[in-house]
Design a protein around this motif. Structure first.
Motif, PDB file in Angstrom:
ATOM      1  N   GLU A 186     -40.665  26.046  12.215  1.00  0.00           N
ATOM      2  CA  GLU A 186     -41.346  26.046  13.510  1.00  0.00           C
ATOM      3  C   GLU A 186     -40.752  27.103  14.437  1.00  0.00           C
ATOM      4  O   GLU A 186     -41.482  27.752  15.205  1.00  0.00           O
ATOM      5  CB  GLU A 186     -41.256  24.659  14.145  1.00  0.00           C
ATOM      6  N   LYS A 187     -39.446  27.291  14.360  1.00  0.00           N
ATOM      7  CA  LYS A 187     -38.807  28.335  15.168  1.00  0.00           C
ATOM      8  C   LYS A 187     -39.282  29.718  14.724  1.00  0.00           C
ATOM      9  O   LYS A 187     -39.517  30.602  15.547  1.00  0.00           O
ATOM     10  CB  LYS A 187     -37.286  28.235  15.044  1.00  0.00           C
ATOM     11  N   ARG A 188     -39.423  29.895  13.442  1.00  0.00           N
ATOM     12  CA  ARG A 188     -39.910  31.175  12.930  1.00  0.00           C
ATOM     13  C   ARG A 188     -41.351  31.423  13.361  1.00  0.00           C
ATOM     14  O   ARG A 188     -41.725  32.541  13.699  1.00  0.00           O
ATOM     15  CB  ARG A 188     -39.817  31.201  11.400  1.00  0.00           C
ATOM     16  N   GLN A 189     -42.135  30.350  13.330  1.00  0.00           N
ATOM     17  CA  GLN A 189     -43.531  30.469  13.742  1.00  0.00           C
ATOM     18  C   GLN A 189     -43.622  30.865  15.209  1.00  0.00           C
ATOM     19  O   GLN A 189     -44.444  31.704  15.598  1.00  0.00           O
ATOM     20  CB  GLN A 189     -44.250  29.138  13.509  1.00  0.00           C
ATOM     21  N   ALA A 190     -42.776  30.261  16.047  1.00  0.00           N
ATOM     22  CA  ALA A 190     -42.770  30.585  17.479  1.00  0.00           C
ATOM     23  C   ALA A 190     -42.359  32.042  17.695  1.00  0.00           C
ATOM     24  O   ALA A 190     -42.922  32.736  18.551  1.00  0.00           O
ATOM     25  CB  ALA A 190     -41.819  29.647  18.215  1.00  0.00           C
ATOM     26  N   ALA A 191     -41.387  32.496  16.907  1.00  0.00           N
ATOM     27  CA  ALA A 191     -40.945  33.887  17.019  1.00  0.00           C
ATOM     28  C   ALA A 191     -42.061  34.851  16.645  1.00  0.00           C
ATOM     29  O   ALA A 191     -42.208  35.926  17.241  1.00  0.00           O
ATOM     30  CB  ALA A 191     -39.722  34.126  16.138  1.00  0.00           C
ATOM     31  N   LYS A 192     -42.885  34.470  15.667  1.00  0.00           N
ATOM     32  CA  LYS A 192     -44.006  35.320  15.267  1.00  0.00           C
ATOM     33  C   LYS A 192     -45.020  35.453  16.399  1.00  0.00           C
ATOM     34  O   LYS A 192     -45.596  36.523  16.614  1.00  0.00           O
ATOM     35  CB  LYS A 192     -44.676  34.752  14.016  1.00  0.00           C
ATOM     36  N   LYS A 193     -45.242  34.382  17.122  1.00  0.00           N
ATOM     37  CA  LYS A 193     -46.169  34.422  18.256  1.00  0.00           C
ATOM     38  C   LYS A 193     -45.639  35.357  19.343  1.00  0.00           C
ATOM     39  O   LYS A 193     -46.370  36.179  19.903  1.00  0.00           O
ATOM     40  CB  LYS A 193     -46.367  33.019  18.825  1.00  0.00           C
ATOM     41  N   ILE A 194     -44.347  35.238  19.622  1.00  0.00           N
ATOM     42  CA  ILE A 194     -43.724  36.116  20.617  1.00  0.00           C
ATOM     43  C   ILE A 194     -43.815  37.563  20.163  1.00  0.00           C
ATOM     44  O   ILE A 194     -44.072  38.465  20.958  1.00  0.00           O
ATOM     45  CB  ILE A 194     -42.254  35.709  20.843  1.00  0.00           C
ATOM     46  N   ARG A 195     -43.625  37.785  18.856  1.00  0.00           N
ATOM     47  CA  ARG A 195     -43.683  39.151  18.342  1.00  0.00           C
ATOM     48  C   ARG A 195     -45.074  39.759  18.508  1.00  0.00           C
ATOM     49  O   ARG A 195     -45.202  40.937  18.859  1.00  0.00           O
ATOM     50  CB  ARG A 195     -43.285  39.191  16.859  1.00  0.00           C
ATOM     51  N   ARG A 196     -46.112  38.967  18.249  1.00  0.00           N
ATOM     52  CA  ARG A 196     -47.484  39.475  18.416  1.00  0.00           C
ATOM     53  C   ARG A 196     -47.728  39.868  19.869  1.00  0.00           C
ATOM     54  O   ARG A 196     -48.302  40.932  20.147  1.00  0.00           O
ATOM     55  CB  ARG A 196     -48.496  38.422  17.974  1.00  0.00           C
ATOM     56  N   GLU A 197     -47.310  39.021  20.788  1.00  0.00           N
ATOM     57  CA  GLU A 197     -47.505  39.299  22.206  1.00  0.00           C
ATOM     58  C   GLU A 197     -46.700  40.520  22.635  1.00  0.00           C
ATOM     59  O   GLU A 197     -47.177  41.365  23.403  1.00  0.00           O
ATOM     60  CB  GLU A 197     -47.111  38.075  23.032  1.00  0.00           C
ATOM     61  N   TRP A 198     -45.474  40.607  22.137  1.00  0.00           N
ATOM     62  CA  TRP A 198     -44.612  41.733  22.481  1.00  0.00           C
ATOM     63  C   TRP A 198     -45.170  43.040  21.918  1.00  0.00           C
ATOM     64  O   TRP A 198     -45.129  44.082  22.579  1.00  0.00           O
ATOM     65  CB  TRP A 198     -43.200  41.490  21.951  1.00  0.00           C
ATOM     66  N   ALA A 199     -45.705  42.996  20.717  1.00  0.00           N
ATOM     67  CA  ALA A 199     -46.240  44.204  20.092  1.00  0.00           C
ATOM     68  C   ALA A 199     -47.388  44.776  20.910  1.00  0.00           C
ATOM     69  O   ALA A 199     -47.505  45.996  21.068  1.00  0.00           O
ATOM     70  CB  ALA A 199     -46.702  43.893  18.667  1.00  0.00           C
ATOM     71  N   VAL A 200     -48.241  43.906  21.443  1.00  0.00           N
ATOM     72  CA  VAL A 200     -49.361  44.360  22.271  1.00  0.00           C
ATOM     73  C   VAL A 200     -48.832  45.025  23.541  1.00  0.00           C
ATOM     74  O   VAL A 200     -49.293  46.105  23.942  1.00  0.00           O
ATOM     75  CB  VAL A 200     -50.280  43.179  22.639  1.00  0.00           C
ATOM     76  N   LYS A 201     -47.868  44.390  24.166  1.00  0.00           N
ATOM     77  CA  LYS A 201     -47.302  44.924  25.410  1.00  0.00           C
ATOM     78  C   LYS A 201     -46.600  46.253  25.179  1.00  0.00           C
ATOM     79  O   LYS A 201     -46.795  47.221  25.929  1.00  0.00           O
ATOM     80  CB  LYS A 201     -46.319  43.903  25.989  1.00  0.00           C
ATOM     81  N   ASP A 202     -45.797  46.321  24.122  1.00  0.00           N
ATOM     82  CA  ASP A 202     -45.050  47.542  23.829  1.00  0.00           C
ATOM     83  C   ASP A 202     -45.994  48.676  23.462  1.00  0.00           C
ATOM     84  O   ASP A 202     -45.802  49.828  23.867  1.00  0.00           O
ATOM     85  CB  ASP A 202     -44.068  47.271  22.691  1.00  0.00           C
ATOM     86  N   SER A 203     -47.044  48.368  22.695  1.00  0.00           N
ATOM     87  CA  SER A 203     -48.017  49.384  22.303  1.00  0.00           C
ATOM     88  C   SER A 203     -48.739  49.932  23.523  1.00  0.00           C
ATOM     89  O   SER A 203     -48.999  51.142  23.619  1.00  0.00           O
ATOM     90  CB  SER A 203     -49.016  48.780  21.322  1.00  0.00           C
ATOM     91  N   THR A 204     -49.058  49.062  24.468  1.00  0.00           N
ATOM     92  CA  THR A 204     -49.735  49.494  25.694  1.00  0.00           C
ATOM     93  C   THR A 204     -48.855  50.449  26.493  1.00  0.00           C
ATOM     94  O   THR A 204     -49.322  51.479  27.001  1.00  0.00           O
ATOM     95  CB  THR A 204     -50.086  48.270  26.558  1.00  0.00           C
TER      96      THR A 204
END
Length: 319
Positions: free
Chosen positions: A112-130
């Motif tokens: 579950e911790k890994r799953q939560a980290a994946k969600k944060i990573r997706r959100e972060w990737a969008v922000k960083d790409s922008t």
């Protein structure tokens, strides 16, 4: 990448910041290191899976029946005599499903911790790409050299502060490298890169915002890839209980876990491609359906492989 030459006399104190500008701007389109490693790690996991399977069965499995749940292999004697045949069964009986589910339960919290980290990573990737696209757009449009000079003069104090911050950080990075302190190196590198990106944005008068990578993502990268990504940090970390080892081989456990995961995901997405491992007999369907409530709790973790199932490199081998 466009280079800028300022032909007027460099009378501004901030001009030295223009020297590394092209180098800093090139970072805007850099591909994150962990993304470059994904394909290689997947290939390695598949190779490990095949090797483990062949180690137990002696050769490539041959499907038995229509369910894809049985495999038969044979090992020949050096003399060429007829080899004895050994059947390795991957049938999902009720008892086997219970064994696998019981073994997986203690690993749910970490998954579950890994799953939560994946969600944060997706959100972060969008922000960083922008943010990177913002800086890239600013430079590709062909900035006016005088506008750059004006921006550097306007942001002179901020640029000087950013430059000063890099001095102790660079020293700390070198110290960590000499001690092979990978964790400190990774965090300091991220801090330095973020500062440099902010410096680049201010130097061209861009309003792009750059933030530090969320610590949970850096920790996850370190746990998964280390610094080079050439190893599996979870290798052999999953040691099933004695009850499992008494009834199943390592490969059997891995294959049964895989089949349970495929069945779980099929219940939500019937159209996914699952291959022969995702074909179940009526008896298997009945056994799985009877335990659907417990299996369903694991489906979100199976879907993202946070609860690992697609290979068994994480399983500690016993036989």
């Amino acid at each position: 990448m466009r280079r800028f030459r300022i032909t007027c006399a460099p009378t501004l104190a901030a001009i030295p910041f223009a020297m590394p500008l092209a180098m800093l701007l090139s970072m805007a389109t850099a591909v994150p290191a962990h993304a470059q490693l994904g394909r290689l790690k997947k290939m390695g996991a598949e190779a490990a899976k095949k090797a483990a399977e062949e180690k137990v069965t002696g050769k490539k499995d041959a499907a038995s029946g229509t369910s894809g749940s049985d495999a038969t292999s044979s090992a020949g004697e050096a003399s060429g005599a007829t080899a004895a045949r050994t059947t390795v069964s991957y049938v999902l009986s009720g008892d086997r499903i219970d064994l696998v589910l019981a073994a997986l339960t203690p690993r749910v919290e970490d998954a579950e911790k890994r799953q939560a980290a994946k969600k944060i990573r997706r959100e972060w990737a969008v922000k960083d790409s922008t943010n990177r696209a913002c800086l890239e757009k600013q430079t590709r449009q062909g900035a006016d050299p005088m506008a750059i000079v004006a921006a550097m003069e306007k942001n002179k104090a901020a640029l000087e502060r950013l430059q000063a911050q890099q001095i102790p950080l660079t020293k700390r990075l070198n110290e960590a490298a000499s001690k092979q302190d990978m964790r400190t190196m990774r965090f300091v590198q991220d801090t330095l890169q973020t500062i440099q990106m902010r410096q680049a944005a201010l130097s061209v008068g861009a309003s792009c915002a750059f933030d530090f990578t969320p610590p949970v993502l850096i920790e996850a990268d370190l746990a998964t890839n280390g610094m080079s990504g050439d190893h599996d940090a979870d290798a052999g970390s999953f040691d099933p209980p004695a009850s499992v080892k008494a009834e199943l081989t390592t490969v059997q456990f891995g294959r049964l876990r895989e089949r349970i995961a495929l069945w779980a995901m099929l219940q939500e997405t019937p159209g996914i491609k699952v291959g022969k491992e995702g074909v179940f007999t009526e008896e298997e369907q009945a056994a799985l359906t009877a335990r659907a409530a417990n299996i369903r709790k694991l489906t979100p973790l199976f879907r993202g492989n946070a609860l690992r199932w697609s290979d068994w490199g994480d399983v500690k081998s016993w036989k």
